[in-house]
Write an enzyme that holds these catalytic residues in place. Sequence first.
Site, PDB file in Angstrom:
ATOM      1  CG  HIS A 249     -30.091   1.504 -13.191  1.00 49.59           C
ATOM      2  ND1 HIS A 249     -31.031   0.829 -12.460  1.00 49.59           N
ATOM      3  CD2 HIS A 249     -28.997   0.712 -13.253  1.00 49.59           C
ATOM      4  CE1 HIS A 249     -30.525  -0.325 -12.080  1.00 49.59           C
ATOM      5  NE2 HIS A 249     -29.298  -0.433 -12.550  1.00 49.59           N
TER       6      HIS A 249
ATOM      7  CG  ASP B 273     -21.731  -0.735 -16.560  1.00 50.04           C
ATOM      8  OD1 ASP B 273     -20.917  -1.400 -15.911  1.00 50.04           O
ATOM      9  OD2 ASP B 273     -22.828  -1.175 -16.929  1.00 50.04           O
TER      10      ASP B 273
HETATM   11  N1  ACO Z   1     -29.150   7.846 -23.597  1.00 56.81           N
HETATM   12  C1  ACO Z   1     -30.188   8.519 -24.145  1.00 56.81           C
HETATM   13  N2  ACO Z   1     -31.477   8.273 -23.889  1.00 56.81           N
HETATM   14  C2  ACO Z   1     -31.761   7.293 -23.023  1.00 56.81           C
HETATM   15  C3  ACO Z   1     -30.756   6.539 -22.394  1.00 56.81           C
HETATM   16  C4  ACO Z   1     -29.413   6.844 -22.697  1.00 56.81           C
HETATM   17  N3  ACO Z   1     -28.410   6.167 -22.125  1.00 56.81           N
HETATM   18  N4  ACO Z   1     -31.322   5.626 -21.575  1.00 56.81           N
HETATM   19  C5  ACO Z   1     -32.649   5.808 -21.685  1.00 56.81           C
HETATM   20  N5  ACO Z   1     -32.918   6.807 -22.555  1.00 56.81           N
HETATM   21  C6  ACO Z   1     -34.253   7.352 -22.902  1.00 56.81           C
HETATM   22  C7  ACO Z   1     -35.007   6.411 -23.813  1.00 56.81           C
HETATM   23  O1  ACO Z   1     -34.761   6.685 -25.163  1.00 56.81           O
HETATM   24  C8  ACO Z   1     -36.434   6.685 -23.391  1.00 56.81           C
HETATM   25  O2  ACO Z   1     -36.818   7.903 -23.965  1.00 56.81           O
HETATM   26  P1  ACO Z   1     -38.355   8.159 -24.438  1.00 56.81           P
HETATM   27  O3  ACO Z   1     -39.137   8.136 -23.165  1.00 56.81           O
HETATM   28  O4  ACO Z   1     -38.317   9.464 -25.125  1.00 56.81           O
HETATM   29  O5  ACO Z   1     -38.703   7.003 -25.339  1.00 56.81           O
HETATM   30  C9  ACO Z   1     -36.327   6.913 -21.896  1.00 56.81           C
HETATM   31  O6  ACO Z   1     -35.001   7.385 -21.696  1.00 56.81           O
HETATM   32  C10 ACO Z   1     -36.548   5.656 -21.064  1.00 56.81           C
HETATM   33  O7  ACO Z   1     -35.654   4.649 -21.531  1.00 56.81           O
HETATM   34  P2  ACO Z   1     -35.972   3.103 -21.505  1.00 56.81           P
HETATM   35  O8  ACO Z   1     -35.131   2.418 -22.537  1.00 56.81           O
HETATM   36  O9  ACO Z   1     -37.464   2.880 -21.579  1.00 56.81           O
HETATM   37  O10 ACO Z   1     -35.507   2.717 -20.037  1.00 56.81           O
HETATM   38  P3  ACO Z   1     -35.213   1.261 -19.494  1.00 56.81           P
HETATM   39  O11 ACO Z   1     -35.463   1.301 -18.056  1.00 56.81           O
HETATM   40  O12 ACO Z   1     -35.945   0.243 -20.289  1.00 56.81           O
HETATM   41  O13 ACO Z   1     -33.653   1.042 -19.826  1.00 56.81           O
HETATM   42  C11 ACO Z   1     -31.298   1.120 -19.661  1.00 56.81           C
HETATM   43  C12 ACO Z   1     -32.640   1.193 -18.910  1.00 56.81           C
HETATM   44  C13 ACO Z   1     -31.251  -0.152 -20.514  1.00 56.81           C
HETATM   45  C14 ACO Z   1     -30.172   1.056 -18.651  1.00 56.81           C
HETATM   46  C15 ACO Z   1     -31.152   2.399 -20.548  1.00 56.81           C
HETATM   47  O14 ACO Z   1     -31.157   3.562 -19.750  1.00 56.81           O
HETATM   48  C16 ACO Z   1     -29.917   2.361 -21.436  1.00 56.81           C
HETATM   49  O15 ACO Z   1     -29.977   1.816 -22.549  1.00 56.81           O
HETATM   50  N6  ACO Z   1     -28.754   2.911 -20.958  1.00 56.81           N
HETATM   51  C17 ACO Z   1     -27.506   2.844 -21.711  1.00 56.81           C
HETATM   52  C18 ACO Z   1     -26.857   1.493 -21.524  1.00 56.81           C
HETATM   53  C19 ACO Z   1     -26.260   1.330 -20.132  1.00 56.81           C
HETATM   54  O16 ACO Z   1     -25.556   2.181 -19.621  1.00 56.81           O
HETATM   55  N7  ACO Z   1     -26.537   0.162 -19.542  1.00 56.81           N
HETATM   56  C20 ACO Z   1     -26.001  -0.203 -18.208  1.00 56.81           C
HETATM   57  C21 ACO Z   1     -27.074  -0.180 -17.160  1.00 56.81           C
HETATM   58  S1  ACO Z   1     -26.415  -0.549 -15.576  1.00 56.81           S
HETATM   59  C22 ACO Z   1     -26.212  -2.201 -15.587  1.00 56.81           C
HETATM   60  O17 ACO Z   1     -26.924  -2.931 -16.201  1.00 56.81           O
HETATM   61  C23 ACO Z   1     -25.127  -2.752 -14.852  1.00 56.81           C
END
Ligand code: ACO
Length: 429
Positions: free
Chosen positions: A307, A364
């Site tokens: 998140h 979610d």
């Molecule tokens: N699985 C594996 N790795 C992940 C995940 C995941 N679900 N989420 C983040 N990471 C990793 C990224 O690859 C990144 O790694 P790095 O530092 O080695 O490059 C690090 O964690 C940070 O991730 P970001 O994408 O920069 O984080 P951001 O805050 O931009 O994204 C998000 C947040 C979009 C929710 C992300 O965690 C994600 O894609 N999650 C999966 C989709 C999801 O569940 N979305 C629902 C969110 S809740 C809502 O909107 C209601």
Amino acid sequence: MDEKVQIVIDGKSYDFPVIIGTENEKGIDITKLRGETSYITVDNGFGNTGSCTSAITYLDGEKGILRYRGYPIEQIAEQSSFVETAYLLIEGELPKKDELSQFSQSFTAHADLHKDMISSFSGYPQGGHPMGLLSAMICSLSGYYPELLAPEPSQEEMKKTAAQLLSKVRTITAYTYKQSLNQDFVPPRSDLSYIANFLHMMFSTKEKEFPIDDIIVSALRSILILHADHEQNCSTSTVRLVGSSWANMFASISAGVCALWGPLHGGANQKVLEMLEEIHQAGGDVQKFIDKAKDPDDSYRLMGFGHRVYKNFDPRSIIIKKRTHELFDKLGIHDPLLEIALKLEEATLKDEYFVKRKLYPNVDFYSGLIYKAIGIPTDMFTVMFAIGRMPGWIAHWKEMKENPKSKIGRPRQIYTGATERPFVPIDQR
Ligand code: ACO
């Protein structure tokens, strides 16, 4: 003395005021930055940018705190109804009995769809994604209520538009489902509560009334409340941005529905269930999928994890997990996908990759298991999220309208393209 922040550019220092929220959150007000310095700020994904001040929802991602209008989410999810929560978010205070009953009655009055609108469901391709239809139908309400499109609506007009949206989103959802099944639409009933009426329109048929089960109503009530608002997330920011151009509430919220659809936002709930099913089909080895998500050369992510704001735990996911267990116990459901979800959560909590990046199950992750148990098809999970988020979208649109300082949202950019060059006619290229 008012707090100020100094920014030094080329040896010259500039003072910027600090805005302090009621929970002592601090922001540097850079409204005059460009005018005074010709610099702008760059903030990919707006992780450090406050686009507005807001009195609706407070969240502290480090401490896992979420409050609507000051009331802790745990208390609201336990004690309130979805309609009461909607009133709180939109109007700012908990309603008195007569206010709540008037608010509920306005939903009853607006639950039906115009007959021309009903006939337009048949124009949508069977099997088309329900989020496309939801967004289109919400936007098309603007055609049926032209009296509610004033760029600067009165309080009365905003109340009417809110009631239309909150009530009709249920009917549109249920009719979308019926259309997908090629079944007759089941009209709303004025004697049923908000959620019971929704279940009736979804699952009753011409031949058979759906028996309303309090356990299901209660699970759905919690889940809708937990989704009702989450301050400046992607879809709510979209609603505000679209509304900032003075686009009407129907159009702005229809845009919010589209933003919600994406799998990184509300669309994640559908993707979570598909992921759990895929793991199940592949034999239930969660480690294989965890390794894939950790692979830097693979864009695969574990859906329902991570998140932008929560870096400790998502308080909503804890409540939803509890509700999932309660519902399954009470209905005697055994779903192997729940076991996979639990295994996945347990394994990631011990995994350095997830711990280091503070990736925990989000709202979610477990919600889809409840929707599945209720009988809602997977491709409608994000539509359910949209029903839940409707009060938040409305509250933010209204708050923006009521703020005399609101301006059209128009970010800047740093241009990185070609510098000036002469045009080359096509036969000389
Ligand atoms: N699985 C594996 N790795 C992940 C995940 C995941 N679900 N989420 C983040 N990471 C990793 C990224 O690859 C990144 O790694 P790095 O530092 O080695 O490059 C690090 O964690 C940070 O991730 P970001 O994408 O920069 O984080 P951001 O805050 O931009 O994204 C998000 C947040 C979009 C929710 C992300 O965690 C994600 O894609 N999650 C999966 C989709 C999801 O569940 N979305 C629902 C969110 S809740 C809502 O909107 C209601």
